[in-house]
Design a protein around this motif. Structure first.
Motif: not given
Length: 394
Positions: A137-148, A252-263
């Protein structure tokens, strides 16, 4: 020891704290190029600002880890959030470079406080069986914060270039207040005193010396090289997109967000299978080859869709590389888990300090150089893996 379900409120607050800290870091990524233009900052200065955060975190981490055991988890979490909110507010109000450096240093200190305190708190309130789930859960919270974060930052920036910083500060102060009133210190004063007395007084420098042992050294050099190459690439990404293609914070936000979600999707659903199929070492080498090729491609592509596609795959290579390396290290560490995890973090920080600084300097010379430089560094990492004998670890 209570079940996770009965600790829902506490768990939500803890995960929200980590989520908000990483959301705040992500929020400001898309506005950095515009901020750079308004303040007339060079690429070198931008690289140094990113490095200042990592330096502050690296210096404060050994102390913060001990203070979490001495003063308690709750205190360190609330102080960390207060520092984080202050750092974002200072950056948003800053009109001189020295004030921006002060903000980044405060931010680095806050990260050093929040992370170990939340991790220790989670470990205190979960049973051994439930701990992996909680850490997931902790790892997911970090990733989600970074992504959105970048996505939200890009949209908030439409109302003013400094608005994302003020939003991040407001989020942090709210989280700080909630933590203060809702969280209870999970350990008694006696338990804290006992842990503090038992904390093995291992010295950071003795650990660093031990990491030079050939058994570990090649692995840690790869950790350093990766952090160096990846952070040089990632720091420059938004500046490069702005200068070369004239992309807005929203683009820039769109590119980073889409790339992060894909990853993240590939990581969640396919990482385990891929590692079981080809093993960690091959996985690491495959990601390095892909990363180097795509970094070079980044300098010659044009058009939004081409940039988005290449960015998606380079972020994916990086997203798969980190857990593969961490899994390899933890599997190889045997009883030395604490030492290996600590040194993994240290070498990552050292790379994250040097990479953005170097990337920023090269960016001022030629905007393509940081990407070509990242590719060279990644190829060096690939070369080092050839000498990596797994038998040494066994």
């Amino acid at each position: 020891m209570k079940k996770i379900k009965s600790q829902k409120a506490v768990l939500i607050i803890l995960l929200s704290n980590i989520f908000i800290a990483f959301l705040g870091i992500g929020l400001v990524i898309p506005v950095m190029p515009s901020f750079m233009n308004i303040m007339h900052l060079s690429g070198k200065t931008m690289g140094y600002l990113v490095a200042a955060f990592a330096v502050a975190q690296l210096i404060m981490s050994p102390f913060a880890g001990r203070w979490v055991d001495r003063f308690g988890r709750k205190k360190m979490i609330t102080i960390g959030l207060l520092l984080f909110g202050t750092s974002e507010l200072v950056f948003g109000l800053g009109t001189s470079v020295s004030v921006l450096y002060l903000s980044r240093i405060l931010g680095g200190f806050s990260a050093a406080f929040i992370m170990p305190a939340v991790t220790a708190y989670l470990a205190d309130i979960t049973s051994i069986e439930e701990r992996p789930k909680a850490m997931g859960y902790l790892s997911a919270a970090i990733s989600t914060g970074f992504i959105i974060g970048p996505g939200i930052g890009g949209f908030i920036a439409e109302y003013g270039i400094r608005m994302p910083f003020f939003f991040a500060a407001a989020f942090a102060f709210i989280a700080c207040a909630l933590s203060l009133f809702i969280l209870k210190e999970p350990l008694s004063k006696e338990q804290l005193a006992e842990i503090s007395a038992n904390t093995d007084q291992t010295n950071f420098f003795s650990d660093l010396k031990k990491s030079l042992n050939p058994v570990y050294f090649i692995a840690f050099v790869i950790v350093f090289v990766l952090a160096f190459g990846l952070s040089a690439y990632e720091t420059i990404f938004s500046l490069f997109s702005d200068h070369k293609f004239g992309y807005s914070p929203k683009d820039i936000a769109a590119i980073i967000t889409i790339s992060s979600i894909f990853g993240v999707i590939v990581q969640v659903f396919m990482f385990g299978r891929m590692v079981n199929l080809i093993g960690e070492k091959k996985m690491i080498q495959f990601c390095l080859i892909a990363g180097a090729v795509l970094a070079v491609m980044s300098t010659v592509i044009t058009g939004f869709w081409a940039v988005l596609t290449v960015t998606c795959f380079i972020f994916l290579a990086f997203d798969l590389l980190r857990p593969a390396l961490t899994t390899f290290l933890s599997r190889a560490a045997g009883k030395e888990q604490g030492f290996v995890a600590g040194m993994n973090s240290t070498y990552t920080s050292l790379g994250t300090i040097a990479g953005p600084a170097m990337g920023g300097i090269l960016f001022d010379v030629n905007i393509h150089y940081p990407y070509l430089f990242a590719a060279v560094i990644i190829v060096i990492g690939l070369g080092i893996t050839v000498f990596w004998k797994e038998k040494q670890w066994a």
